[in-house]
Motif scaffolding. Structure first.
Motif, PDB file in Angstrom:
ATOM      1  N   ILE A 147       0.853  -1.199   0.000  1.00 20.59           N
ATOM      2  CA  ILE A 147       0.000   0.000   0.000  1.00 20.59           C
ATOM      3  C   ILE A 147       0.892   1.253   0.000  1.00 20.59           C
ATOM      4  O   ILE A 147       1.731   1.434   0.896  1.00 20.59           O
ATOM      5  CB  ILE A 147      -0.927   0.019   1.240  1.00 20.59           C
ATOM      6  N   ALA A 148       0.701   2.124  -1.011  1.00 21.11           N
ATOM      7  CA  ALA A 148       1.590   3.289  -1.188  1.00 21.11           C
ATOM      8  C   ALA A 148       1.615   4.182   0.057  1.00 21.11           C
ATOM      9  O   ALA A 148       2.664   4.690   0.452  1.00 21.11           O
ATOM     10  CB  ALA A 148       1.141   4.084  -2.409  1.00 21.11           C
ATOM     11  N   ARG A 149       0.459   4.368   0.701  1.00 21.33           N
ATOM     12  CA  ARG A 149       0.400   5.277   1.846  1.00 21.33           C
ATOM     13  C   ARG A 149       1.277   4.769   2.999  1.00 21.33           C
ATOM     14  O   ARG A 149       1.955   5.540   3.678  1.00 21.33           O
ATOM     15  CB  ARG A 149      -1.052   5.420   2.308  1.00 21.33           C
ATOM     16  N   ALA A 150       1.262   3.450   3.198  1.00 16.33           N
ATOM     17  CA  ALA A 150       2.071   2.874   4.277  1.00 16.33           C
ATOM     18  C   ALA A 150       3.558   3.048   3.955  1.00 16.33           C
ATOM     19  O   ALA A 150       4.370   3.322   4.848  1.00 16.33           O
ATOM     20  CB  ALA A 150       1.717   1.401   4.461  1.00 16.33           C
ATOM     21  N   ILE A 151       3.908   2.923   2.670  1.00 17.24           N
ATOM     22  CA  ILE A 151       5.316   3.112   2.270  1.00 17.24           C
ATOM     23  C   ILE A 151       5.720   4.557   2.540  1.00 17.24           C
ATOM     24  O   ILE A 151       6.777   4.838   3.104  1.00 17.24           O
ATOM     25  CB  ILE A 151       5.515   2.739   0.781  1.00 17.24           C
ATOM     26  N   ALA A 152       4.843   5.505   2.145  1.00 12.80           N
ATOM     27  CA  ALA A 152       5.144   6.927   2.368  1.00 12.80           C
ATOM     28  C   ALA A 152       5.313   7.219   3.863  1.00 12.80           C
ATOM     29  O   ALA A 152       6.144   8.019   4.256  1.00 12.80           O
ATOM     30  CB  ALA A 152       4.029   7.784   1.793  1.00 12.80           C
ATOM     31  N   LYS A 153       4.522   6.552   4.678  1.00 13.07           N
ATOM     32  CA  LYS A 153       4.594   6.752   6.132  1.00 13.07           C
ATOM     33  C   LYS A 153       5.841   6.120   6.729  1.00 13.07           C
ATOM     34  O   LYS A 153       6.107   6.239   7.923  1.00 13.07           O
ATOM     35  CB  LYS A 153       3.356   6.122   6.804  1.00 13.07           C
ATOM     36  N   ARG A 154       6.575   5.375   5.929  1.00 12.18           N
ATOM     37  CA  ARG A 154       7.767   4.640   6.376  1.00 12.18           C
ATOM     38  C   ARG A 154       7.415   3.632   7.468  1.00 12.18           C
ATOM     39  O   ARG A 154       8.184   3.430   8.404  1.00 12.18           O
ATOM     40  CB  ARG A 154       8.899   5.585   6.866  1.00 12.18           C
ATOM     41  N   ASN A 155       6.226   3.074   7.360  1.00 12.98           N
ATOM     42  CA  ASN A 155       5.818   2.062   8.326  1.00 12.98           C
ATOM     43  C   ASN A 155       4.865   1.083   7.644  1.00 12.98           C
ATOM     44  O   ASN A 155       3.668   1.336   7.520  1.00 12.98           O
ATOM     45  CB  ASN A 155       5.143   2.721   9.528  1.00 12.98           C
ATOM     46  N   THR A 156       5.418  -0.004   7.171  1.00 10.18           N
ATOM     47  CA  THR A 156       4.600  -0.950   6.390  1.00 10.18           C
ATOM     48  C   THR A 156       4.203  -2.171   7.222  1.00 10.18           C
ATOM     49  O   THR A 156       3.828  -3.199   6.674  1.00 10.18           O
ATOM     50  CB  THR A 156       5.372  -1.419   5.140  1.00 10.18           C
ATOM     51  N   GLN A 157       4.286  -2.033   8.536  1.00 13.57           N
ATOM     52  CA  GLN A 157       3.893  -3.170   9.362  1.00 13.57           C
ATOM     53  C   GLN A 157       2.369  -3.244   9.463  1.00 13.57           C
ATOM     54  O   GLN A 157       1.732  -2.266   9.881  1.00 13.57           O
ATOM     55  CB  GLN A 157       4.475  -3.020  10.759  1.00 13.57           C
ATOM     56  N   GLY A 158       1.809  -4.353   9.055  1.00 12.85           N
ATOM     57  CA  GLY A 158       0.361  -4.509   9.189  1.00 12.85           C
ATOM     58  C   GLY A 158      -0.243  -5.192   7.982  1.00 12.85           C
ATOM     59  O   GLY A 158       0.450  -5.511   7.004  1.00 12.85           O
ATOM     60  N   PHE A 159      -1.533  -5.422   8.066  1.00  9.41           N
ATOM     61  CA  PHE A 159      -2.240  -6.041   6.939  1.00  9.41           C
ATOM     62  C   PHE A 159      -3.738  -5.783   7.030  1.00  9.41           C
ATOM     63  O   PHE A 159      -4.253  -5.346   8.072  1.00  9.41           O
ATOM     64  CB  PHE A 159      -1.965  -7.552   6.877  1.00  9.41           C
ATOM     65  N   ILE A 160      -4.380  -6.052   5.899  1.00 11.19           N
ATOM     66  CA  ILE A 160      -5.859  -5.955   5.844  1.00 11.19           C
ATOM     67  C   ILE A 160      -6.364  -7.363   5.568  1.00 11.19           C
ATOM     68  O   ILE A 160      -5.768  -8.095   4.773  1.00 11.19           O
ATOM     69  CB  ILE A 160      -6.289  -5.025   4.694  1.00 11.19           C
ATOM     70  N   LYS A 161      -7.448  -7.730   6.228  1.00  8.04           N
ATOM     71  CA  LYS A 161      -8.028  -9.057   5.986  1.00  8.04           C
ATOM     72  C   LYS A 161      -9.535  -8.902   5.852  1.00  8.04           C
ATOM     73  O   LYS A 161     -10.180  -8.317   6.717  1.00  8.04           O
ATOM     74  CB  LYS A 161      -7.673  -9.982   7.144  1.00  8.04           C
ATOM     75  N   GLU A 167     -15.702  -0.454  -7.084  1.00 11.61           N
ATOM     76  CA  GLU A 167     -15.744   0.543  -8.144  1.00 11.61           C
ATOM     77  C   GLU A 167     -15.544   1.981  -7.689  1.00 11.61           C
ATOM     78  O   GLU A 167     -15.224   2.840  -8.509  1.00 11.61           O
ATOM     79  CB  GLU A 167     -17.060   0.418  -8.938  1.00 11.61           C
ATOM     80  N   CYS A 168     -15.733   2.296  -6.385  1.00  8.18           N
ATOM     81  CA  CYS A 168     -15.578   3.713  -6.027  1.00  8.18           C
ATOM     82  C   CYS A 168     -14.095   4.109  -6.062  1.00  8.18           C
ATOM     83  O   CYS A 168     -13.204   3.281  -5.864  1.00  8.18           O
ATOM     84  CB  CYS A 168     -16.217   4.037  -4.691  1.00  8.18           C
ATOM     85  N   VAL A 169     -13.856   5.386  -6.368  1.00  9.43           N
ATOM     86  CA  VAL A 169     -12.474   5.842  -6.528  1.00  9.43           C
ATOM     87  C   VAL A 169     -11.997   6.418  -5.193  1.00  9.43           C
ATOM     88  O   VAL A 169     -12.549   7.393  -4.703  1.00  9.43           O
ATOM     89  CB  VAL A 169     -12.374   6.911  -7.642  1.00  9.43           C
ATOM     90  N   HIS A 170     -10.993   5.768  -4.624  1.00  8.12           N
ATOM     91  CA  HIS A 170     -10.470   6.219  -3.329  1.00  8.12           C
ATOM     92  C   HIS A 170      -9.386   7.258  -3.540  1.00  8.12           C
ATOM     93  O   HIS A 170      -8.722   7.258  -4.575  1.00  8.12           O
ATOM     94  CB  HIS A 170      -9.892   5.028  -2.562  1.00  8.12           C
ATOM     95  N   PRO A 171      -9.180   8.143  -2.566  1.00 11.25           N
ATOM     96  CA  PRO A 171      -8.072   9.094  -2.710  1.00 11.25           C
ATOM     97  C   PRO A 171      -6.741   8.341  -2.700  1.00 11.25           C
ATOM     98  O   PRO A 171      -6.642   7.242  -2.156  1.00 11.25           O
ATOM     99  CB  PRO A 171      -8.193   9.974  -1.455  1.00 11.25           C
ATOM    100  N   HIS A 172      -5.742   8.943  -3.333  1.00 10.49           N
ATOM    101  CA  HIS A 172      -4.429   8.299  -3.373  1.00 10.49           C
ATOM    102  C   HIS A 172      -3.375   9.236  -2.800  1.00 10.49           C
ATOM    103  O   HIS A 172      -3.414  10.426  -3.087  1.00 10.49           O
ATOM    104  CB  HIS A 172      -4.060   7.957  -4.817  1.00 10.49           C
ATOM    105  N   PRO A 173      -2.438   8.786  -2.023  1.00  7.45           N
ATOM    106  CA  PRO A 173      -2.344   7.430  -1.476  1.00  7.45           C
ATOM    107  C   PRO A 173      -3.150   7.314  -0.193  1.00  7.45           C
ATOM    108  O   PRO A 173      -3.116   8.214   0.644  1.00  7.45           O
ATOM    109  CB  PRO A 173      -0.841   7.291  -1.181  1.00  7.45           C
TER     110      PRO A 173
END
Ligand SMILES: Cc1cc2nc3c(=O)[nH]c(=O)nc-3n(C[C@H](O)[C@H](O)[C@H](O)COP(=O)(O)OP(=O)(O)OC[C@H]3O[C@@H](n4cnc5c(N)ncnc54)[C@H](O)[C@@H]3O)c2cc1C
Length: 493
Positions: A387-401, A444-450
């Motif tokens: 997920i780009a936002r997590a990379i930008a935050k410099r913290n990619t620990q976690g997941f979605i289920k 189908e909805c367009v989410h903001p990025h990132p």
């Protein structure tokens, strides 16, 4: 004797929400609170502990950043943080009180009354209120009991709220203890372990009966939380039973027995006992009141007790102890009394957050519960590193289920987000579950990025076979499976 359409006993989140909903029906209401408006929703509870958690998270992140740039870390002052938390509590309490005062001076003035005092039901309609030496009795057409709960005391533990504490005493300490043992590895115990280990000033010990903390949670969720606790120096006593605890020379000595029969003694500065809550209903009504209490708490049918005009809501009912559940029940009881509730009282779709490291937000079923209920499902997981936002935050620990039904409709059963912004990410799914919708709406909805919610969309698209990233190419990062009779199988499009 003053007469009211509704008397509400207890001004915590449940009673306050009930009072405000009753105003919508233009009824004459009396709200009685013996101590502090906002109850455990504000003081020594939800808001105060979350303020500690927020500050601990900031301090922990700050310490990590300074370390990254080789800058020495300054020491944080317990007293300053405590003062910050007290301001948060005071701010919220004043807000609730000012709101009530303003209502009493508005066109609701003839409807809302608030009294400070301890209430007790003398009969099915008479409520006695005691404040200091003064006592009065009022007449109530209907009564809502919202007197909440208090920490469960174990008689064998020397709880003095100074050295051996519960959530009632922990926030009044004088300084960070150099070491502290937490008895109970449920949500509140784990939250305090996260808070105190996060400040980096306290060696936290956590006593856990089982082989992992948070036994109701999925193993992949617990793995991350336990790893972070380990990294923060928390000592988790797994498979252990507390056999003795005593105060020796102003410190805490405790003895554990492990499942293999061996025993060990530890010595720490403080102890926090977090082993559940006890509903407040002792002496709340006289013998003339026929409210039935079972081992599970006050017997009630969608908030109505065994006495037709008396209702019980929130923590006093000893089911789910959460602010949002108490408010839901309080509002529902009022709708039952004065109108017709627009919706049934259902608990399946309650959103929850566990304030750990990282935060864990969920709604609906998790895998553990789905398996207990013998429900087959499809499950898709996506690591935060995609997920780009997590990379930008410099913290990619976690997941979605995300869990959906194992059929063509793919109705959403539940979702869990572990990581940054978890709580805001689950909201869209919570709404869809409550609307009993399938997953297409999210695809189908367009989410903001990132944004983290893009990860949820990617999960949905994976289930529909149209994701950006393909599970076969990112093994270990994303997966899409069915679970039938407890057996997993990859879904291949
Ligand atoms: C440490 C901790 C952290 C928590 N964190 C969260 C969280 O993050 N999120 C969440 O949703 N929930 C959290 N909770 C749970 C939440 O605080 C409770 O579920 C919620 O406060 C229950 O609301 P209530 O109104 O039913 O009871 P309470 O908040 O207990 O309020 C009951 C009120 O009734 C009053 N009262 C009692 N007896 C009488 C009487 N005889 N006469 C008059 N007044 C009386 C009390 O003084 C009190 O103000 C937490 C709780 C604790 C202890």
């Amino acid at each position: 004797m003053n007469k009211y359409d509704l008397v509400i006993v207890g001004g915590g989140p449940s009673g306050y929400a009930a009072a405000m909903r009753a105003l919508d029906f233009k009824k004459k209401i009396l709200l009685i609170e013996k101590n502090r408006v906002g109850g455990a929703g504000v003081t020594n509870g939800a808001l105060s502990s979350k303020t500690w958690w927020e500050i601990s998270r900031e301090v922990s992140a700050f310490r990590k950043s300074l370390k990254r740039y080789n800058i020495p870390t300054p020491t944080v002052s317990f007293k300053e943080i405590q003062e910050e938390v007290r301001q948060a509590i005071q701010g919220r309490k004043s807000m609730l009180e000012d709101h009530m005062n303003a209502l009493q001076n508005s066109n609701y003035s003839s409807l809302l009354e608030f009294k400070i005092g301890e209430a007790r039901l003398l009969t099915h309609n008479e409520v006695e209120i005691t404040h200091g030496a003064k006592t009065e009795v009022v007449w109530a057409e209907n009564i809502i009991l919202a007197t909440g709960s208090r920490p469960r005391y174990l008689p064998e533990l020397p709880i003095d709220e100074k050295i051996v504490m519960t959530s009632e005493g922990i926030e009044d300490m004088e300084d960070f203890p150099e070491s502290m043992v937490i008895v109970g590895a449920g949500v509140i115990g784990c939250e305090y372990a996260t808070i105190f280990s996060g400040f980096g000033r306290t060696k936290v010990h956590l006593i856990d009966k089982g082989d992992r903390i948070l036994p109701f949670e999925d193993a992949d969720v617990v793995r991350i939380i336990e790893r972070n606790m380990d990294n923060n120096g928390v000592l988790i006593h797994r498979n252990s039973r507390l056999v003795k605890m005593k105060i020796v020379n102003g410190r805490v000595e405790y003895e554990l027995e492990y499942t293999d029969g061996s025993r060990e003694i530890f010595n720490v500065e403080k102890a926090l006992v977090s082993v559940g809550r006890t509903p407040n209903y002792e002496d709340l009504w006289s013998d003339k009141v026929a409210i039935n209490v079972t081992t599970k708490g006050i017997e009630n049918y969608d908030t109505q007790t065994t006495v037709k005009n008396i209702y019980a809501v929130g923590d006093i009912t000893a089911d789910i102890s959460l602010v949002n559940v108490g408010e839901l029940e309080g509002r529902y009881a009022v709708e039952l009394i004065f109108g017709k509730p627009e919706r049934k009282l259902v608990y399946e779709n309650i959103s929850t957050i566990m304030f750990l490291s990282p935060e864990v937000a969920g709604v609906g079923l998790n895998e553990t519960r789905a398996k207990e209920l013998k429900i087959d499902y499809k499950v898709v997981t996506l690591d935060y590193s995609t997920i780009a936002r997590a990379i930008a935050k410099r913290n990619t620990q976690g997941f979605i289920k995300l869990l959906v039904t194992n059929d063509e409709k793919m109705k959403i059963l539940g979702m869990k987000v572990v990581g940054l912004h978890a709580s805001s990410a689950i909201q869209a799914v919570a709404v869809l579950i409550s609307m009993d919708k399938g997953i297409e709406e999210l695809a189908e909805c367009v989410h903001p990025h990132p944004s983290i919610t893009e990860g949820i969309q990617e999960c949905v698209r994976m289930l529909m076979g149209k994701s950006l990233f393909k599970p076969a190419a990112l093994v270990g990062k994303i997966s899409c499976k069915s679970c039938v009779g407890g057996e997993y199988e990859d879904i291949i499009f």
